[in-house]
Design a protein around this motif. Sequence first.
Motif, mmCIF file in Angstrom:
data_model
loop_
_atom_site.group_PDB
_atom_site.id
_atom_site.type_symbol
_atom_site.label_atom_id
_atom_site.label_comp_id
_atom_site.label_asym_id
_atom_site.label_seq_id
_atom_site.Cartn_x
_atom_site.Cartn_y
_atom_site.Cartn_z
ATOM 1 N N SER A 12 -38.042 -101.726 -38.086
ATOM 2 C CA SER A 12 -38.056 -103.190 -38.210
ATOM 3 C C SER A 12 -37.483 -103.637 -39.552
ATOM 4 O O SER A 12 -36.680 -104.583 -39.628
ATOM 5 C CB SER A 12 -39.485 -103.707 -38.054
ATOM 6 O OG SER A 12 -39.556 -105.097 -38.291
ATOM 7 N N GLU A 13 -37.861 -102.955 -40.619
ATOM 8 C CA GLU A 13 -37.381 -103.339 -41.948
ATOM 9 C C GLU A 13 -35.879 -103.083 -42.089
ATOM 10 O O GLU A 13 -35.153 -103.885 -42.688
ATOM 11 C CB GLU A 13 -38.160 -102.571 -43.011
ATOM 12 C CG GLU A 13 -39.623 -103.012 -43.114
ATOM 13 C CD GLU A 13 -40.426 -102.156 -44.079
ATOM 14 O OE1 GLU A 13 -39.851 -101.192 -44.647
ATOM 15 O OE2 GLU A 13 -41.620 -102.446 -44.273
ATOM 16 N N ILE A 14 -35.409 -101.985 -41.536
ATOM 17 C CA ILE A 14 -33.971 -101.667 -41.599
ATOM 18 C C ILE A 14 -33.162 -102.718 -40.863
ATOM 19 O O ILE A 14 -32.121 -103.185 -41.354
ATOM 20 C CB ILE A 14 -33.721 -100.260 -41.023
ATOM 21 C CG1 ILE A 14 -34.228 -99.200 -41.998
ATOM 22 C CG2 ILE A 14 -32.247 -100.047 -40.698
ATOM 23 C CD1 ILE A 14 -34.314 -97.808 -41.392
ATOM 24 N N LEU A 15 -33.623 -103.122 -39.686
ATOM 25 C CA LEU A 15 -32.892 -104.121 -38.906
ATOM 26 C C LEU A 15 -32.980 -105.500 -39.546
ATOM 27 O O LEU A 15 -31.991 -106.241 -39.592
ATOM 28 C CB LEU A 15 -33.428 -104.161 -37.484
ATOM 29 C CG LEU A 15 -33.168 -102.909 -36.637
ATOM 30 C CD1 LEU A 15 -33.942 -102.981 -35.331
ATOM 31 C CD2 LEU A 15 -31.682 -102.722 -36.362
ATOM 32 N N SER A 16 -34.161 -105.843 -40.062
ATOM 33 C CA SER A 16 -34.356 -107.180 -40.624
ATOM 34 C C SER A 16 -33.560 -107.389 -41.902
ATOM 35 O O SER A 16 -33.055 -108.478 -42.167
ATOM 36 C CB SER A 16 -35.841 -107.417 -40.911
ATOM 37 O OG SER A 16 -36.592 -107.391 -39.711
#
Length: 429
Positions: free
Chosen positions: A409-413
Amino acid sequence: MAETLTRDDCAALDASDPLRELRSLFTLPEGVNYLDGNSLGVMPAAAPARAAEVVQREWGEGLIRSWNTAGWITLPQRVGDKIARLIGARPGEVVAADATSVNLYKVLSAAIEIAKVDRPGRRVILSERSNFPTDLYIAQSLARQHGFELELAASHEIADRLDDRVAVLMLTQVNYRTGAIHDMAGLTARAHQVGALALWDLCHSAGAVPVDLHAADADFAIGCGYKYLNGGPGAPAFVWTHPRHTDRFWQPLSGWMGHASPFTFDTAYRPAEGVSRYLCGTPSVIGLSVLECGVDTLLAAEPLGGMAALRAKSLALSDLFIAQVEARCAGHGLRSVGPADRERRGSQVSLACASATAYAVMQALIARGVIGDFRAGDGSEAEPDLLRFGFTPLYTRFVDVHDAVTALSEILSTEQWREARFNQKAAVT
């Protein structure tokens, strides 16, 4: 609901997990969240000492005597009997030897010879278009040798494509890209109904999902030792033949270990009785010894419910992963390409990634210690690039799932995937 579970909730699930102590059977590197057991299993904690024992004591001190005193000569059968307990086979029906591709060559050759006698005129080997390529390559080679034809079909077309032209149905039970499980019993029955033989590749199912070869009435099966069996890179594979077929034909690689009496050193070949005729050259003693450690980690689950318990946890892990991705990674173009029906899902989840480069996303995950893998597609909607995540219940925890989705989630966000630097060759390990 799984998507609302916090990390503390997942830790509580781990604390109540009846299989939790099995994780101690493995050596897991600090700071690594390993979700790639569907490509290479984690090293059993017992493996280094066992390998050292084979090298230092059995080889170093015992020398050639260890073929007898350490039982090297019967390793293929001994390890095969242990694998048999995981795949619904009986003692004396499985041997561990050689590589998956080599064993497939052996059993597909035997199946073709049987078809020539029992169903003369049939010339079709039927397989799935998205089967693992090495299986298709071996089938292509044998088709050329025997004047046969390899026909490929989409998964949903296979049952309807089984007809009186088909000599052998050759399928991998769990698809390596999507994790979809074929109905082994149903497709085998359909193959037999039209007079065809059924050959199954268990590379992504042995040790991952319950398999019962006899209940399915399969004809032949092969599989590898380095994925869910945790046998290490390049571990020996295994081969099974139904007893009704085993002694009908020579397998084509008639090496000395498959001889009825290898140490008489006859110039004429006489195949051994039973599945031992599917051996070929000298056993890989170190490889088989380490593979035995890996198989033993699965057998350690037998008092805790065996494959049924492992399967239940595997599904719970993948259910949690899918729900968390849907809830926490929404809006980033991720979609699961596997079956919606959990009972048709193997021990992996594959995600297509529309809004980012799947390869770069996986490299960013790996840089953060979350190891899954990438599988390239052909660029089409039907076969996109994939992020693959394996869930091995022997050592994967619920907090591992939560932490992996947090990282994703953090990588995509934050679009960290744009910063990934990579070498294309490293993608397909």
